[in-house]
Design a protein around this motif. Structure first.
Motif, PDB file in Angstrom:
ATOM      1  N   TYR A  16       0.824  -1.210   0.000  1.00 16.21           N
ATOM      2  CA  TYR A  16       0.000   0.000   0.000  1.00 16.21           C
ATOM      3  C   TYR A  16       0.860   1.262   0.000  1.00 16.21           C
ATOM      4  CZ  TYR A  16      -4.324  -2.547   0.251  1.00 16.21           C
ATOM      5  OH  TYR A  16      -5.374  -3.357  -0.071  1.00 16.21           O
ATOM      6  N   ALA A  17       2.048   1.189   0.585  1.00 19.04           N
ATOM      7  CA  ALA A  17       2.942   2.347   0.552  1.00 19.04           C
ATOM      8  C   ALA A  17       3.539   2.546  -0.836  1.00 19.04           C
ATOM      9  CB  ALA A  17       4.047   2.174   1.587  1.00 19.04           C
ATOM     10  N   LYS A  18       4.075   1.474  -1.408  1.00 17.08           N
ATOM     11  CA  LYS A  18       4.792   1.578  -2.677  1.00 17.08           C
ATOM     12  C   LYS A  18       3.842   1.655  -3.870  1.00 17.08           C
ATOM     13  CE  LYS A  18       7.927  -1.091  -5.639  1.00 17.08           C
ATOM     14  NZ  LYS A  18       8.656  -2.380  -5.795  1.00 17.08           N
ATOM     15  N   VAL A  19       2.851   0.780  -3.888  1.00 14.48           N
ATOM     16  CA  VAL A  19       1.991   0.639  -5.063  1.00 14.48           C
ATOM     17  C   VAL A  19       0.887   1.694  -5.106  1.00 14.48           C
ATOM     18  CG1 VAL A  19       0.349  -0.914  -6.195  1.00 14.48           C
ATOM     19  CG2 VAL A  19       2.513  -1.813  -5.316  1.00 14.48           C
ATOM     20  N   MET A  20       0.403   2.113  -3.921  1.00 14.23           N
ATOM     21  CA  MET A  20      -0.740   3.031  -3.899  1.00 14.23           C
ATOM     22  C   MET A  20      -0.449   4.358  -3.212  1.00 14.23           C
ATOM     23  SD  MET A  20      -3.927   0.348  -3.486  1.00 14.23           S
ATOM     24  CE  MET A  20      -5.124   1.610  -3.886  1.00 14.23           C
ATOM     25  N   GLY A  21       0.773   4.553  -2.727  1.00 15.23           N
ATOM     26  CA  GLY A  21       1.152   5.843  -2.164  1.00 15.23           C
ATOM     27  C   GLY A  21       0.579   6.138  -0.800  1.00 15.23           C
ATOM     28  N   PHE A  22       0.200   5.100  -0.041  1.00 11.39           N
ATOM     29  CA  PHE A  22      -0.361   5.287   1.290  1.00 11.39           C
ATOM     30  C   PHE A  22       0.762   5.532   2.303  1.00 11.39           C
ATOM     31  CE2 PHE A  22      -4.796   3.140   1.158  1.00 11.39           C
ATOM     32  CZ  PHE A  22      -5.041   3.666  -0.094  1.00 11.39           C
ATOM     33  N   THR A  23       0.366   5.976   3.501  1.00 13.26           N
ATOM     34  CA  THR A  23       1.298   6.112   4.611  1.00 13.26           C
ATOM     35  C   THR A  23       0.800   5.293   5.790  1.00 13.26           C
ATOM     36  OG1 THR A  23       2.498   7.679   6.018  1.00 13.26           O
ATOM     37  CG2 THR A  23       0.168   8.146   5.642  1.00 13.26           C
ATOM     38  N   GLN A  24       1.725   4.897   6.655  1.00 13.32           N
ATOM     39  CA  GLN A  24       1.355   4.137   7.852  1.00 13.32           C
ATOM     40  C   GLN A  24       0.987   5.108   8.965  1.00 13.32           C
ATOM     41  OE1 GLN A  24       3.990   0.893   9.091  1.00 13.32           O
ATOM     42  NE2 GLN A  24       3.607   1.452  11.225  1.00 13.32           N
ATOM     43  N   LEU A  25      -0.237   4.976   9.471  1.00 12.62           N
ATOM     44  CA  LEU A  25      -0.700   5.861  10.540  1.00 12.62           C
ATOM     45  C   LEU A  25      -0.319   5.338  11.910  1.00 12.62           C
ATOM     46  CD1 LEU A  25      -4.336   6.865   9.488  1.00 12.62           C
ATOM     47  CD2 LEU A  25      -2.175   7.998   8.961  1.00 12.62           C
ATOM     48  N   ILE A  26      -0.572   4.061  12.144  1.00 10.54           N
ATOM     49  CA  ILE A  26      -0.450   3.486  13.478  1.00 10.54           C
ATOM     50  C   ILE A  26       0.056   2.055  13.346  1.00 10.54           C
ATOM     51  CG2 ILE A  26      -1.691   2.959  15.635  1.00 10.54           C
ATOM     52  CD1 ILE A  26      -3.877   4.884  14.755  1.00 10.54           C
ATOM     53  N   SER A  27       0.780   1.603  14.354  1.00 11.08           N
ATOM     54  CA  SER A  27       1.233   0.208  14.411  1.00 11.08           C
ATOM     55  C   SER A  27       0.910  -0.350  15.787  1.00 11.08           C
ATOM     56  CB  SER A  27       2.745   0.131  14.150  1.00 11.08           C
ATOM     57  OG  SER A  27       3.214  -1.180  14.332  1.00 11.08           O
ATOM     58  N   PHE A  28       0.348  -1.558  15.811  1.00  7.39           N
ATOM     59  CA  PHE A  28       0.069  -2.253  17.059  1.00  7.39           C
ATOM     60  C   PHE A  28       0.790  -3.592  17.031  1.00  7.39           C
ATOM     61  CE2 PHE A  28      -3.889   0.049  15.905  1.00  7.39           C
ATOM     62  CZ  PHE A  28      -3.895   0.992  16.916  1.00  7.39           C
ATOM     63  N   ASP A  29       1.498  -3.925  18.110  1.00  7.07           N
ATOM     64  CA  ASP A  29       2.137  -5.238  18.159  1.00  7.07           C
ATOM     65  C   ASP A  29       1.393  -6.120  19.147  1.00  7.07           C
ATOM     66  OD1 ASP A  29       2.952  -4.506  20.730  1.00  7.07           O
ATOM     67  OD2 ASP A  29       4.999  -4.012  20.103  1.00  7.07           O
ATOM     68  N   ASP A  30       1.960  -7.315  19.382  1.00  3.74           N
ATOM     69  CA  ASP A  30       1.256  -8.281  20.231  1.00  3.74           C
ATOM     70  C   ASP A  30       1.195  -7.838  21.690  1.00  3.74           C
ATOM     71  OD1 ASP A  30       3.957  -8.578  20.450  1.00  3.74           O
ATOM     72  OD2 ASP A  30       3.976 -10.755  20.324  1.00  3.74           O
ATOM     73  N   LYS A  31       1.974  -6.831  22.090  1.00  2.00           N
ATOM     74  CA  LYS A  31       1.858  -6.297  23.448  1.00  2.00           C
ATOM     75  C   LYS A  31       0.633  -5.390  23.547  1.00  2.00           C
ATOM     76  CE  LYS A  31       6.875  -6.363  24.167  1.00  2.00           C
ATOM     77  NZ  LYS A  31       7.177  -6.838  22.816  1.00  2.00           N
ATOM     78  N   ASP A  32       0.290  -4.727  22.437  1.00  2.00           N
ATOM     79  CA  ASP A  32      -0.890  -3.859  22.416  1.00  2.00           C
ATOM     80  C   ASP A  32      -2.176  -4.653  22.254  1.00  2.00           C
ATOM     81  OD1 ASP A  32       0.587  -1.382  22.478  1.00  2.00           O
ATOM     82  OD2 ASP A  32       1.112  -1.748  20.377  1.00  2.00           O
ATOM     83  N   ILE A  33      -2.120  -5.710  21.431  1.00  2.00           N
ATOM     84  CA  ILE A  33      -3.329  -6.454  21.073  1.00  2.00           C
ATOM     85  C   ILE A  33      -3.166  -7.901  21.529  1.00  2.00           C
ATOM     86  CG2 ILE A  33      -4.965  -6.956  19.233  1.00  2.00           C
ATOM     87  CD1 ILE A  33      -3.711  -4.843  17.544  1.00  2.00           C
ATOM     88  N   SER A  34      -3.408  -8.139  22.802  1.00  2.00           N
ATOM     89  CA  SER A  34      -3.271  -9.491  23.321  1.00  2.00           C
ATOM     90  C   SER A  34      -4.128  -9.657  24.566  1.00  2.00           C
ATOM     91  CB  SER A  34      -1.804  -9.810  23.656  1.00  2.00           C
ATOM     92  OG  SER A  34      -1.344  -8.964  24.697  1.00  2.00           O
ATOM     93  N   THR A  35      -4.442 -10.917  24.847  1.00  2.00           N
ATOM     94  CA  THR A  35      -5.133 -11.300  26.072  1.00  2.00           C
ATOM     95  C   THR A  35      -4.291 -12.390  26.720  1.00  2.00           C
ATOM     96  OG1 THR A  35      -6.398 -13.100  25.062  1.00  2.00           O
ATOM     97  CG2 THR A  35      -7.328 -10.873  24.884  1.00  2.00           C
TER      98      THR A  35
END
Length: 381
Positions: free
Chosen positions: A204-223
Motif C-alpha cells: 500500500y505504501a509503494k503501489v498506492m502511495g499510502f502512509t502508515q498511521l499506526i502500528s500495534f504489536d502483540d503487546k498492544d493487542i493481546s489477552t
C-alpha cells in the motif's frame, strides 16, 4: 435517484503529509460482496442495517451468469452478487471462502491513470482499463489484485448520470425500511497470513502511495490466550484507511487464525461504518435483530477514569455495550457486530468519531476477550 456521492467535493485536502499520494482517491465507490443468495442478502441489509434499494443487474438486464442487487445508505453502496448457474468464478469464490467481500471499489478521477501508475509500481493487473456505456453516459473501470482474492477496482464516473453503473437498472421496491444513520465507510480491516503484514504494508505504501498511521504489536493487542499484530495504512486525504492484521503467537487460536481457517485465506475481516449518533443507530440495529459483541459490565466502572469527560450519558452506552476510547485529537465510540455470515468471518463495526483519529487501542483487551468468549462457544478458541 441519489447515488450517494453528490455532496462529495473533488478538491480534497491532503491531511497526512507522509503519504506519497500519487493516486488521487475521492472515496469508496462501492463494496461488492459475493454471497450465496443476493436477493435474501439485500433484504437483510435493508431490514437490519437500513439500506435502500438502488440498482439491479440480472436476467432482466441481459446478465445470464449472475445477479446483483445494489443497496445504498448515504455514501455507502453495497453490491450483493450471486451466481445464476454452476461453474462460475463467483460460485467458486463462495465455495472457497463463504460469503464475503470480493471488490473494494475506489472512486477516482482517472481510471486508466490509476491502473497504469499502480501496475508500474508492482501491482498485479486484475482488469485492464475499459469503458462501459449506456444511455446515461460512460464509466471507465480498471482493477488490481490485493491480498488473498480481494481486488481493488478504480471507478471513474465523472461522465455518467445513471443510477449506478452501465448494465444496471433502477431497482424500485415497495419495501424500504428507514435508514439508521450510517454515513460512509470509515475503514476496512484485512486479515493476512503469518508474517505477511509487512508485505502488504509495503504494497500500500509503494503501489498506492499510502502512509502508515499506526502500528500495534502483540503487546498492544493481546489477552491471556491470543494475540495479533496490526498496522493501519491510509491515503493522503484520509478517505481510505486499511488496517492490516496478522496473527501472533499465543496460547490459543486468535480471531485472525480463526478467520484465516474459515475464509481459507486472506480477506476483509470487517467493515467499519460511521454514524453521527451511535446510540440511535445501534438502538435501531438491536431492534432490527442485529447481534453485537458485549463486554462485561465492569468495563464501564473505570472507563471514564481512562477516557475522561464525554458528551454522552454513560448509562445508554453501557446498556448497548458501546466502547469508548480517546486519543490526542478527541474520543470515539465503537461497537462490533457478531459475524453476519454462516462462517465466523466477516462482521461490521459501527463507529462515531468525536475528533479521534485512532482505532480504539484502549478497547482491544476487552473487545478481544469478548471475541474469545464467542470462539469458545464455537469451539474454535
Amino acid at each position: 435517484m441519489a447515488t450517494g456521492l453528490e455532496n462529495t467535493n473533488y478538491g480534497i485536502e491532503k491531511i497526512f503529509a507522509d503519504a506519497e499520494d500519487f493516486l488521487p482517491l475521492n472515496g469508496t465507490d462501492h463494496l461488492e460482496l459475493y454471497v450465496s443468495n443476493a436477493k435474501q442478502a439485500a433484504h437483510y441489509y435493508k431490514t437490519a442495517f437500513g439500506f435502500q434499494s438502488l440498482a439491479y443487474s440480472g436476467l432482466e438486464t441481459g446478465n445470464k451468469d449472475y445477479e446483483s442487487y445494489v443497496v445504498v445508505q448515504d455514501k455507502i453502496r453495497l453490491v450483493l452478487t450471486s451466481p445464476l448457474k454452476a461453474g462460475t468464478p463467483v460460485g467458486k469464490h463462495i465455495d472457497d471462502h463463504g460469503d464475503g467481500v470480493k471488490v473494494v471499489a475506489l472512486w477516482v478521477d482517472d481510471a486508466e491513470y490509476s491502473f497504469n501508475e499502480t501496475v508500474k509500481r508492482g501491482a498485479k493487473p486484475y482488469l485492464k482499463p475499459e469503458t462501459k456505456t449506456d444511455d446515461h453516459g460512460e464509466v471507465k473501470i480498471s482493477g488490481i489484485h490485493t491480498y488473498g482474492e480481494t481486488v481493488h477496482l478504480f471507478i471513474e464516473r465523472k461522465n455518467y448520470q445513471g443510477v449506478f453503473l452501465p448494465g444496471f437498472k433502477k431497482w424500485e421496491t415497495t419495501y424500504n425500511p428507514l435508514p439508521i444513520g450510517l454515513k460512509f465507510v470509515d475503514h476496512m480491516v484485512g486479515n493476512v497470513g503469518w508474517g505477511e503484514m509487512n508485505q502488504w504494508v509495503e504494497f500500500y505504501a509503494k503501489v498506492m502511495g499510502f502512509t502508515q498511521l499506526i502500528s500495534f504489536d502483540d503487546k498492544d493487542i493481546s489477552t491471556d490466550y491470543t494475540a495479533l499484530m496490526s498496522k493501519v495504512m491510509s491515503n493522503g486525504n484520509g478517505r481510505i484507511k486499511f488496517p492490516i492484521n496478522e496473527p501472533a503467537e499465543g496460547k490459543k487460536k486468535s480471531q485472525v487464525e480463526e478467520y484465516l481457517d474459515f475464509y481459507a485465506g486472506a480477506g476483509i475481516q470487517h467493515i467499519a461504518v460511521a454514524t453521527d449518533n451511535i446510540i440511535e443507530t445501534v438502538t435501531a440495529m438491536y431492534e432490527r435483530g442485529v447481534e453485537f459483541l458485549k463486554v462485561p459490565a465492569t468495563y464501564y466502572e473505570t472507563v471514564l477514569d481512562r477516557v475522561g469527560e464525554i458528551d454522552e450519558d454513560l448509562e445508554p452506552l453501557k446498556e448497548l455495550g458501546i466502547l469508548i476510547d480517546r486519543d490526542d485529537e478527541g474520543y470515539l465510540l465503537q461497537i462490533f457486530t457478531k459475524p453476519i455470515e454462516p462462517r465466523p468471518t466477516m462482521f461490521f463495526e459501527i463507529i462515531q468519531r468525536k475528533g479521534a483519529q485512532s482505532f480504539g487501542k484502549g478497547n482491544f483487551k476487552a473487545l478481544f476477550e469478548a471475541i474469545e468468549r464467542e470462539q469458545e462457544v464455537r469451539g474454535t478458541l
